[in-house]
Every structure is written in C-alpha cells, then in structure tokens.
Design an enzyme around this catalytic site. Sequence first.
Site, PDB file in Angstrom:
ATOM      1  N   ASN A   9       0.890  -1.174   0.000  1.00  0.00           N
ATOM      2  CA  ASN A   9       0.000   0.000   0.000  1.00  0.00           C
ATOM      3  C   ASN A   9       0.918   1.210   0.000  1.00  0.00           C
ATOM      4  OD1 ASN A   9      -1.880   2.001   0.389  1.00  0.00           O
ATOM      5  ND2 ASN A   9      -2.033   1.659   2.608  1.00  0.00           N
ATOM      6  N   TRP A  10       1.047   1.817  -1.162  1.00  0.00           N
ATOM      7  CA  TRP A  10       2.013   2.921  -1.286  1.00  0.00           C
ATOM      8  C   TRP A  10       1.508   4.221  -0.692  1.00  0.00           C
ATOM      9  CZ3 TRP A  10       4.125   2.211  -6.998  1.00  0.00           C
ATOM     10  CH2 TRP A  10       5.095   1.187  -6.975  1.00  0.00           C
ATOM     11  N   LYS A  11       0.262   4.293  -0.321  1.00  0.00           N
ATOM     12  CA  LYS A  11      -0.313   5.534   0.229  1.00  0.00           C
ATOM     13  C   LYS A  11      -0.046   6.692  -0.749  1.00  0.00           C
ATOM     14  CE  LYS A  11       0.800   3.655   4.732  1.00  0.00           C
ATOM     15  NZ  LYS A  11       0.335   3.767   6.089  1.00  0.00           N
ATOM     16  N   HIS A  95      -9.320   1.786   4.521  1.00  0.00           N
ATOM     17  CA  HIS A  95      -8.055   1.875   5.267  1.00  0.00           C
ATOM     18  C   HIS A  95      -8.255   2.830   6.445  1.00  0.00           C
ATOM     19  CE1 HIS A  95      -3.889   2.785   6.224  1.00  0.00           C
ATOM     20  NE2 HIS A  95      -3.565   1.663   5.592  1.00  0.00           N
ATOM     21  N   GLU A  97      -6.528   5.147   7.572  1.00  0.00           N
ATOM     22  CA  GLU A  97      -6.230   6.557   7.268  1.00  0.00           C
ATOM     23  C   GLU A  97      -7.409   7.210   6.564  1.00  0.00           C
ATOM     24  OE1 GLU A  97      -2.513   5.789   5.280  1.00  0.00           O
ATOM     25  OE2 GLU A  97      -1.667   5.159   7.190  1.00  0.00           O
ATOM     26  N   GLU A 167      -5.870  -4.606  10.299  1.00  0.00           N
ATOM     27  CA  GLU A 167      -4.774  -3.662  10.519  1.00  0.00           C
ATOM     28  C   GLU A 167      -5.000  -2.889  11.815  1.00  0.00           C
ATOM     29  OE1 GLU A 167      -2.633  -2.640   6.641  1.00  0.00           O
ATOM     30  OE2 GLU A 167      -4.268  -1.234   6.854  1.00  0.00           O
ATOM     31  N   GLY A 173       2.499   2.006  10.541  1.00  0.00           N
ATOM     32  CA  GLY A 173       3.523   3.042  10.392  1.00  0.00           C
ATOM     33  C   GLY A 173       4.220   3.413  11.686  1.00  0.00           C
ATOM     34  N   SER A 213       3.186  -2.524  10.228  1.00  0.00           N
ATOM     35  CA  SER A 213       4.635  -2.640  10.406  1.00  0.00           C
ATOM     36  C   SER A 213       5.181  -4.026  10.071  1.00  0.00           C
ATOM     37  CB  SER A 213       5.038  -2.215  11.827  1.00  0.00           C
ATOM     38  OG  SER A 213       4.696  -0.858  12.043  1.00  0.00           O
ATOM     39  N   GLY A 234       2.752  -1.113   4.174  1.00  0.00           N
ATOM     40  CA  GLY A 234       3.030   0.255   3.763  1.00  0.00           C
ATOM     41  C   GLY A 234       4.520   0.480   3.556  1.00  0.00           C
ATOM     42  N   GLY A 235       5.182   0.934   4.605  1.00  0.00           N
ATOM     43  CA  GLY A 235       6.579   1.380   4.520  1.00  0.00           C
ATOM     44  C   GLY A 235       7.524   0.379   3.877  1.00  0.00           C
TER      45      GLY A 235
HETATM   46  C1  PEP Z   1      -0.622   0.213   5.722  1.00  0.00           C
HETATM   47  O1  PEP Z   1      -0.415   1.269   5.153  1.00  0.00           O
HETATM   48  O2  PEP Z   1      -1.650  -0.417   5.487  1.00  0.00           O
HETATM   49  C2  PEP Z   1       0.386  -0.291   6.649  1.00  0.00           C
HETATM   50  C3  PEP Z   1       0.161  -1.416   7.271  1.00  0.00           C
HETATM   51  O3  PEP Z   1       1.509   0.485   6.818  1.00  0.00           O
HETATM   52  P1  PEP Z   1       2.892   0.017   7.525  1.00  0.00           P
HETATM   53  O4  PEP Z   1       3.250  -1.332   6.918  1.00  0.00           O
HETATM   54  O5  PEP Z   1       3.867   1.079   7.164  1.00  0.00           O
HETATM   55  O6  PEP Z   1       2.617  -0.107   8.978  1.00  0.00           O
END
Ligand code: PEP
Length: 251
Positions: A9-11, A95, A97, A167, A173, A213, A234-235
């Site tokens: 998930n590149w956001k 999501h 966010e 999640e 994050g 994470s 994400g990251g």
């Molecule tokens: C996400 O954006 O869905 C996510 C889980 O981010 P991260 O892996 O950076 O925690």
Amino acid sequence: MRKPFICGNWKMYKTNAEAVAFVNEAKSLVAGATDVDVGIGAPATALKSLADAAKGTNIMVGGENCHWEKEGAFTGEIAPGMLVECGCSFVIIGHSERRQYFGETNETCNKKAKAAIANGLTVILCCGETLDEREAGKTTAVVTDHVKNGLAGFTPEEMKKIVIAYEPVWAIGTGKTATPEQAQEVHAVIRTLLADMFGKDIAEATRIQYGGSVKPENVKEIMAQPDVDGALVGGAALKPDSFAKLVNFKA
Ligand code: PEP
C-alpha cells in the site's frame, strides 16, 4: 487452501516515474513467487503507468480508494470503472487513514465495496482497532463492527472477491507490530464472524491479511499463523528489495 496475498500500500508516495522504476526493478525479484498473489496499491495518478509496466508480470495493481457511483459530480473522486480502465484488478477500501482523515464509514465502505465488485474488482476491506480501543478491551467489538457492517448484504458470490485486511491502527507506520499471537487471535475472530455471516465454506475460503509494520524481518512468523493469509504493507513495500523479501517470505 488459501493462496497467500502479499500487497503493498504505497499511500501517497511515488510519482509515475518512480512507480515504473520500482516495477522494472522488482519484477524479476518476485517472478518466482508463483504460489503467492502479489499486488501493489498505488496513488491514482500512477496507476496507469504502473499497470502498463506490470503487464506480463505477476504483479497486480490496485487503487487505494474508489467511489460507489459510476460517474457524476463528485469532484476529486474516482469511479471503480476508471480503476479497471487503468489496469487495476483490486482496490483497498476502508483503510484506517481514510476512516480517520476522510470520513470513511462502514456505510460508505459497504457501498464502495459493492460497486467495486460489480465492476469486477477484488476488494481488500480493512478493519482494525485504535490503541485506546484495544486498551479498553474493545478490539473484538470494533473489528466485528467494521466487518459486519462493511459486508452487510453481500452475497456468497460477492464474497469470492473479498479479502479482509486486519490492521490494528496502533501498528500502522509505528514500527509496533502486533505479535503473531495477537494477529492470529483477531484473525480467528474474523473467520468465526465470516462463518456466522456466510457459512463455513466461505469463511474458510476468504483470505485475511495482516497489516501493521510488517517487514522482511517479521513476515515469516506472522505468515506462519494459521489464519493469516497475507500481508498489507506500507513502509516496507516502498523499496523493491524489501518488497521482494516480503513476497518471497517462504524462501
Ligand atoms: C498500511 O499502510 O496499510 C500499513 C500497514 O503500513 P505500515 O506497513 O507502514 O505499517
């Protein structure tokens, strides 16, 4: 047997050029992962170039949001059919966010997911509790609320196109991952809920990803849990080598 689904998930990261460069580097690194579904959720502006660059590879491309209407006066929104036209095969809905910053509710998630499926997209429906909710002992209630209302009125046929992503908001994050046991506990709750709503066969067939994470260092132990069928990342999905390590978690 549920096929694992590792999805980035590149956001709001990556331009067209960066997205194409990523795929050009990552494609050979993930090509061997034939028993894993591989996807990247990307910003709308990068979807077409990303999908073009990913053609002929095992990398699927998806949106990070969509509207439920086919078209209309909804400035800034994107219709599911527009995602399909860009080459998307899935979309991430709900999501945390989007729930936190853009007023997404279970009701809008439900409408978006229905519309996405009607357009042939697979839906990754996100759910998860905040730290306060976990500490107040409300994890099961919150996740149940997200899943039950997000999937209200879905048919067994529509459920074939649904992936759930658990999640925990406190793990997104933050570098704080849920322990494999914490993830498994909630995933089992979700699968039991799916069985209550749609029957055992659908519950057993539905993939439930963990997100929060996930990194190359912890992906293996998380994926080893019986009810964890993938990861939404994400990251650690922003760099080709790290993304490839996640996809190749079995190696
Ligand atoms: C996400 O954006 O869905 C996510 C889980 O981010 P991260 O892996 O950076 O925690």
